[in-house]
Design a protein around this motif. Structure first.
Motif, PDB file in Angstrom:
ATOM      1  N   TYR A  34     110.423  -2.713  30.495  1.00  0.00           N
ATOM      2  CA  TYR A  34     109.201  -1.923  30.658  1.00  0.00           C
ATOM      3  C   TYR A  34     108.048  -2.510  29.851  1.00  0.00           C
ATOM      4  N   THR A  35     108.343  -3.076  28.695  1.00  0.00           N
ATOM      5  CA  THR A  35     107.305  -3.726  27.892  1.00  0.00           C
ATOM      6  C   THR A  35     106.714  -4.904  28.658  1.00  0.00           C
ATOM      7  N   SER A  36     107.573  -5.691  29.276  1.00  0.00           N
ATOM      8  CA  SER A  36     107.138  -6.850  30.048  1.00  0.00           C
ATOM      9  C   SER A  36     106.255  -6.417  31.215  1.00  0.00           C
ATOM     10  N   TRP A  37     106.671  -5.391  31.933  1.00  0.00           N
ATOM     11  CA  TRP A  37     105.894  -4.897  33.070  1.00  0.00           C
ATOM     12  C   TRP A  37     104.563  -4.306  32.620  1.00  0.00           C
ATOM     13  N   PHE A  38     104.549  -3.637  31.463  1.00  0.00           N
ATOM     14  CA  PHE A  38     103.300  -3.063  30.948  1.00  0.00           C
ATOM     15  C   PHE A  38     102.299  -4.172  30.616  1.00  0.00           C
ATOM     16  N   MET A  39     102.762  -5.245  30.002  1.00  0.00           N
ATOM     17  CA  MET A  39     101.871  -6.360  29.675  1.00  0.00           C
ATOM     18  C   MET A  39     101.355  -7.036  30.946  1.00  0.00           C
ATOM     19  N   PHE A  40     102.224  -7.151  31.957  1.00  0.00           N
ATOM     20  CA  PHE A  40     101.791  -7.759  33.219  1.00  0.00           C
ATOM     21  C   PHE A  40     100.741  -6.880  33.901  1.00  0.00           C
ATOM     22  N   LEU A  41     100.959  -5.563  33.880  1.00  0.00           N
ATOM     23  CA  LEU A  41      99.980  -4.645  34.461  1.00  0.00           C
ATOM     24  C   LEU A  41      98.636  -4.772  33.748  1.00  0.00           C
ATOM     25  N   LEU A  42      98.674  -4.889  32.424  1.00  0.00           N
ATOM     26  CA  LEU A  42      97.443  -5.061  31.655  1.00  0.00           C
ATOM     27  C   LEU A  42      96.736  -6.348  32.061  1.00  0.00           C
ATOM     28  N   SER A  43      97.488  -7.421  32.244  1.00  0.00           N
ATOM     29  CA  SER A  43      96.911  -8.696  32.658  1.00  0.00           C
ATOM     30  C   SER A  43      96.271  -8.586  34.039  1.00  0.00           C
ATOM     31  N   VAL A  44      96.938  -7.879  34.961  1.00  0.00           N
ATOM     32  CA  VAL A  44      96.408  -7.699  36.317  1.00  0.00           C
ATOM     33  C   VAL A  44      95.125  -6.877  36.298  1.00  0.00           C
ATOM     34  N   LEU A  45      95.123  -5.770  35.545  1.00  0.00           N
ATOM     35  CA  LEU A  45      93.941  -4.909  35.480  1.00  0.00           C
ATOM     36  C   LEU A  45      92.756  -5.641  34.853  1.00  0.00           C
ATOM     37  N   LEU A  46      93.005  -6.440  33.831  1.00  0.00           N
ATOM     38  CA  LEU A  46      91.935  -7.243  33.233  1.00  0.00           C
ATOM     39  C   LEU A  46      91.378  -8.241  34.244  1.00  0.00           C
ATOM     40  N   THR A  47      92.276  -8.813  35.036  1.00  0.00           N
ATOM     41  CA  THR A  47      91.851  -9.781  36.052  1.00  0.00           C
ATOM     42  C   THR A  47      90.961  -9.114  37.096  1.00  0.00           C
ATOM     43  N   VAL A  48      91.340  -7.926  37.525  1.00  0.00           N
ATOM     44  CA  VAL A  48      90.544  -7.193  38.521  1.00  0.00           C
ATOM     45  C   VAL A  48      89.173  -6.852  37.963  1.00  0.00           C
ATOM     46  N   LEU A  49      89.130  -6.326  36.737  1.00  0.00           N
ATOM     47  CA  LEU A  49      87.851  -5.924  36.138  1.00  0.00           C
ATOM     48  C   LEU A  49      86.938  -7.117  35.883  1.00  0.00           C
ATOM     49  N   PHE A  50      87.456  -8.131  35.201  1.00  0.00           N
ATOM     50  CA  PHE A  50      86.648  -9.306  34.879  1.00  0.00           C
ATOM     51  C   PHE A  50      86.251 -10.063  36.148  1.00  0.00           C
ATOM     52  N   GLY A  51      87.185 -10.145  37.092  1.00  0.00           N
ATOM     53  CA  GLY A  51      86.876 -10.831  38.343  1.00  0.00           C
ATOM     54  C   GLY A  51      85.770 -10.125  39.109  1.00  0.00           C
ATOM     55  N   PHE A  52      85.808  -8.801  39.118  1.00  0.00           N
ATOM     56  CA  PHE A  52      84.758  -8.020  39.779  1.00  0.00           C
ATOM     57  C   PHE A  52      83.401  -8.259  39.107  1.00  0.00           C
ATOM     58  N   GLY A 102      87.647   3.437  35.982  1.00  0.00           N
ATOM     59  CA  GLY A 102      88.980   3.375  36.573  1.00  0.00           C
ATOM     60  C   GLY A 102      89.920   2.518  35.749  1.00  0.00           C
ATOM     61  N   PHE A 103      89.396   1.398  35.233  1.00  0.00           N
ATOM     62  CA  PHE A 103      90.199   0.521  34.370  1.00  0.00           C
ATOM     63  C   PHE A 103      90.677   1.285  33.138  1.00  0.00           C
ATOM     64  N   LEU A 104      89.768   2.014  32.489  1.00  0.00           N
ATOM     65  CA  LEU A 104      90.121   2.775  31.289  1.00  0.00           C
ATOM     66  C   LEU A 104      91.186   3.819  31.586  1.00  0.00           C
ATOM     67  N   LEU A 105      90.998   4.574  32.676  1.00  0.00           N
ATOM     68  CA  LEU A 105      91.946   5.631  33.008  1.00  0.00           C
ATOM     69  C   LEU A 105      93.320   5.068  33.341  1.00  0.00           C
ATOM     70  N   LEU A 106      93.361   3.973  34.097  1.00  0.00           N
ATOM     71  CA  LEU A 106      94.648   3.369  34.441  1.00  0.00           C
ATOM     72  C   LEU A 106      95.378   2.838  33.208  1.00  0.00           C
ATOM     73  N   ILE A 107      94.627   2.241  32.296  1.00  0.00           N
ATOM     74  CA  ILE A 107      95.238   1.732  31.065  1.00  0.00           C
ATOM     75  C   ILE A 107      95.805   2.872  30.228  1.00  0.00           C
ATOM     76  N   LEU A 108      95.040   3.955  30.082  1.00  0.00           N
ATOM     77  CA  LEU A 108      95.500   5.091  29.285  1.00  0.00           C
ATOM     78  C   LEU A 108      96.706   5.770  29.928  1.00  0.00           C
ATOM     79  N   ILE A 109      96.686   5.908  31.253  1.00  0.00           N
ATOM     80  CA  ILE A 109      97.826   6.515  31.944  1.00  0.00           C
ATOM     81  C   ILE A 109      99.070   5.648  31.799  1.00  0.00           C
ATOM     82  N   ALA A 110      98.911   4.340  31.999  1.00  0.00           N
ATOM     83  CA  ALA A 110     100.044   3.417  31.869  1.00  0.00           C
ATOM     84  C   ALA A 110     100.589   3.423  30.435  1.00  0.00           C
ATOM     85  N   ALA A 111      99.687   3.431  29.456  1.00  0.00           N
ATOM     86  CA  ALA A 111     100.109   3.453  28.050  1.00  0.00           C
ATOM     87  C   ALA A 111     100.842   4.747  27.726  1.00  0.00           C
TER      88      ALA A 111
END
Length: 368
Positions: free
Chosen positions: A233-251, A273-282
């Protein structure tokens, strides 16, 4: 929009900090190893309740005061942001002050009662368990990095179409509020920062994967299951964080190249949306997993084992927070207070991982 963002963030920090003592393993309290037979000690239980209640009350009072002050005074955005940040740091300061107080009390309680003196300390090593480790491979973490490199190439192709002034900061409303002159470097600076963050996620995952798997001597079967799921789950959480950062910065990068795609609603909804998704995932990660997977339900619990306990390595934990052990090859180890991982400060690579990305990002900002 600044006020709701800070109310949500402060509320999350308050709830998380007040809940920490109850997210830890039974055999750890305020950074101190608690031997079997003393994990249900009433004094320690009272320490946890006082810590949580005090942190929660202080946080809720400050949260309410912040909301009332914002509605009555109607401050400027700058004052609202500075006050919100000050409250966040104060809540963390209060919780850490309580932690150090109860860390000292728990250490003294353990020493005065000579806990664990009659128990044999056991450390279990299971070589075969690594074959069951389901942490994501490094190749998965390179996917967002490939996307970023593609965006850098696209930026180079579209360089002549980019405005002469490039956004370098965005306000709480999602609109750019600071600009810099267009140069080949400044046009991709945001993507360079993103690439550094992605590389950091990849490195943390790779090194964490090589870290030791701690199996409890008294709950070997249950701890095996919890450890493997915790790492997964730690690995998946870090990957999700990397994906969300990519979406935000890419946008944000695409809105710099094509100004017409960033309408007000979209510019506001993306960071929110980025903030809410990060907080929910955390929140899901922290409250579902817990320290070392301690909150993960195990179908078949171990039978109680008397006369033994896990190895007491309190001497390697400075103040119960900083791990310093030259004999341990692990660069990352599980936190003792909180959920997740911290570095082994006895290894220079740990400092490189901790400060390297920060220095690179500061260098990029300085060169703009």
């Amino acid at each position: 929009m600044i006020l709701p963002i800070f109310l949500i963030t402060i509320g999350f920090i308050v709830i998380l900090n007040s809940a920490i003592p109850f997210l830890l393993k039974r055999t750890v309290a305020f950074g101190v190893t608690i031997p079997e037979g003393h994990t249900d000690n009433r004094t320690i239980a009272s320490y946890k309740k006082i810590y949580s209640t005090t942190t929660l009350l202080v946080g809720l009072i400050l949260l309410a005061a912040y909301f009332i002050w914002a509605k009555i005074v109607n401050p400027t955005e700058e004052r609202l942001v500075l006050t919100g940040l000050a409250i966040q740091f104060f809540v963390i300061f209060v919780s850490m002050g309580l932690y150090f107080l109860f860390h000292a009390k728990t250490t003294r309680l353990k020493r005065d009662n000579n806990w664990g003196a009659n128990l044999k300390q056991i450390k279990i090593a299971d070589i075969a368990i690594r074959t069951k480790d389901e942490m994501l491979s490094a190749y998965v973490f390179t996917i967002p990095m490939v996307i970023t490199i593609g965006l850098i190439a696209y930026t180079a192709i579209q360089y002549d179409n980019i405005p002469d002034k490039i956004p370098m900061h965005w306000g709480a409303d999602g609109q750019p509020d600071a600009f810099t002159t267009k140069t080949p470097f400044s046009s991709i600076s945001l993507l360079c920062v993103l690439l550094i963050l992605q590389a950091m996620m990849l490195g943390i995952n790779a090194i964490t994967k090589q870290s030791g798997i701690n199996i409890s001597a008294t709950r070997s079967n249950a701890s095996r299951v919890q450890q493997l799921l915790f790492r997964k789950y730690t690995s998946w959480f870090m990957f999700l964080l990397s994906v969300l950062l990519t979406v935000l910065f890419g946008f944000l990068q695409l809105t710099t190249i094509h100004e017409d795609i960033g309408n007000e609603v979209l510019m506001l909804s993306m960071p929110l949306g980025f903030l809410l998704l990060i907080l929910i995932a955390a929140a899901v990660y922290v409250f579902k997993v817990g320290q070392s997977g301690s909150r993960i339900d195990v179908v078949h619990e171990d039978e109680p084992v008397s006369g033994i306990t896990d190895v007491d390595n309190d001497k390697y934990w400075k103040a119960g927070i900083f791990y310093v052990n030259k004999e341990d090859p692990s660069i990352f180890v599980e936190k003792r207070f909180g959920v997740g991982w911290t570095i082994n400060f006895a290894h220079p690579i740990g400092y490189l991982i901790l400060f390297g990305p920060l220095l690179l990002i500061l260098l990029i900002i300085f060169l703009l």
